[in-house]
Design a protein around this motif. Structure first.
Motif, short mmCIF file in Angstrom:
data_model
loop_
_atom_site.label_atom_id
_atom_site.label_comp_id
_atom_site.label_asym_id
_atom_site.label_seq_id
_atom_site.Cartn_x
_atom_site.Cartn_y
_atom_site.Cartn_z
N GLU A 119 0.83 -1.21 0.00
CA GLU A 119 0.00 0.00 0.00
C GLU A 119 0.87 1.26 0.00
N GLU A 120 1.97 1.25 0.74
CA GLU A 120 2.87 2.41 0.75
C GLU A 120 3.53 2.60 -0.61
N ILE A 121 3.89 1.50 -1.27
CA ILE A 121 4.47 1.59 -2.61
C ILE A 121 3.44 2.18 -3.56
N ARG A 122 2.22 1.65 -3.53
CA ARG A 122 1.16 2.16 -4.41
C ARG A 122 0.91 3.65 -4.17
N ALA A 123 0.92 4.06 -2.92
CA ALA A 123 0.68 5.48 -2.61
C ALA A 123 1.76 6.36 -3.21
N TYR A 124 3.03 5.92 -3.13
CA TYR A 124 4.12 6.71 -3.68
C TYR A 124 4.08 6.75 -5.20
N LEU A 125 3.63 5.67 -5.82
CA LEU A 125 3.62 5.59 -7.28
C LEU A 125 2.33 6.13 -7.89
N ALA A 126 1.35 6.45 -7.07
CA ALA A 126 0.04 6.86 -7.58
C ALA A 126 0.10 8.11 -8.46
N GLY A 127 1.07 8.96 -8.25
CA GLY A 127 1.17 10.18 -9.04
C GLY A 127 1.84 9.98 -10.39
N ASN A 128 2.20 8.75 -10.72
CA ASN A 128 2.84 8.46 -12.00
C ASN A 128 1.86 7.78 -12.93
N LEU A 129 1.77 8.29 -14.12
CA LEU A 129 0.88 7.72 -15.11
C LEU A 129 1.64 6.76 -16.00
N CYS A 130 1.12 5.54 -16.14
CA CYS A 130 1.69 4.56 -17.05
C CYS A 130 0.56 4.03 -17.90
N ARG A 131 0.60 4.34 -19.18
CA ARG A 131 -0.48 3.93 -20.06
C ARG A 131 -0.28 2.53 -20.62
N CYS A 132 0.93 1.98 -20.50
CA CYS A 132 1.21 0.67 -21.08
C CYS A 132 0.89 -0.48 -20.14
N SER A 133 1.35 -0.36 -18.89
CA SER A 133 1.32 -1.55 -18.03
C SER A 133 0.62 -1.34 -16.70
N GLY A 134 0.18 -0.16 -16.39
CA GLY A 134 -0.42 0.06 -15.09
C GLY A 134 0.63 0.05 -14.00
N TYR A 135 0.24 -0.32 -12.80
CA TYR A 135 1.15 -0.24 -11.67
C TYR A 135 1.58 -1.59 -11.14
N GLU A 136 0.92 -2.65 -11.52
CA GLU A 136 1.21 -3.95 -10.92
C GLU A 136 2.62 -4.45 -11.25
N GLY A 137 3.07 -4.24 -12.48
CA GLY A 137 4.43 -4.65 -12.84
C GLY A 137 5.48 -3.89 -12.04
N GLN A 138 5.27 -2.59 -11.88
CA GLN A 138 6.20 -1.80 -11.07
C GLN A 138 6.19 -2.27 -9.62
N LEU A 139 5.00 -2.53 -9.10
CA LEU A 139 4.87 -3.02 -7.73
C LEU A 139 5.61 -4.35 -7.56
N ARG A 140 5.38 -5.30 -8.48
CA ARG A 140 6.08 -6.59 -8.40
C ARG A 140 7.59 -6.42 -8.51
N GLY A 141 8.04 -5.53 -9.40
CA GLY A 141 9.47 -5.30 -9.55
C GLY A 141 10.10 -4.74 -8.29
N ILE A 142 9.44 -3.78 -7.68
CA ILE A 142 9.96 -3.19 -6.43
C ILE A 142 9.94 -4.24 -5.32
N ARG A 143 8.87 -5.01 -5.22
CA ARG A 143 8.79 -6.08 -4.23
C ARG A 143 9.93 -7.08 -4.42
#
Length: 166
Positions: A119-143
């Motif tokens: 949830e903290e990762i999602r909150a920090y990344l919420a201000g970034n727009l990604c039209r290709c992949s959304g946020y789940e890939g970034q979240l998994r990568g950071i995890r």
């Protein structure tokens, strides 16, 4: 007007117009990772660290950076290199346009909180727009990066995790 800024570790003194945006100042000084996206402070492509805090350079006048320390991705390559591969492994960098903003916010997050929750990762990344992949890939990568770092720092962590399931 004259401003002095520490940009990516180097002192810079420059003459600017009073209405110059920080994004334009940075790009004039070779920081091309700072991108223009929405022009409404909603996409995160122009994120930089100013005095260690993530800010949107498209919504700040360059004059506000007077005396500040500003970091762009060009100055943080070594720090970013560690986890960028983990994001790429998740297919989260399809076109790559949003990556600098995601990377800058991830650096800020991990400096502030070295072991964030999802949830903290999602909150920090919420201000970034990604039209290709959304946020789940970034979240998994950071995890995955955080888990890899934990395994390196705690040599018995792998054995503890394996024993936990035995």
């Amino acid at each position: 007007m004259e401003i002095k800024v520490k940009l990516n570790g180097k002192n810079i003194s420059a003459r600017i117009e009073a209405d110059m945006l920080l994004i334009d100042f940075l790009r004039e000084h070779g920081c091309y990772s700072v991108k223009r996206g929405c022009e409404t402070s909603n996409c995160g492509l122009c994120t930089v660290l100013m005095d260690q805090k993530p800010v949107l350079s498209c919504s700040i006048l360059a004059a506000r950076a007077e005396g500040a320390e500003v970091w762009t991705l060009e100055g943080l390559q070594a720090e970013a290199q560690e986890f960028v591969g983990f994001i790429a492994d998740q297919g989260a960098d399809q076109c790559g346009f949003c990556n600098p903003g995601f990377v800058m916010n991830t650096i800020a997050l991990l400096r502030e909180n070295p072991d964030p929750t999802d949830e903290e990762i999602r909150a920090y990344l919420a201000g970034n727009l990604c039209r290709c992949s959304g946020y789940e890939g970034q979240l998994r990568g950071i995890r995955n990066f955080l888990e890899s770092r934990r395994m390196r720092e705690e040599p018995d962590a792998r054995n503890k995790n394996l024993n936990h399931w035995a």
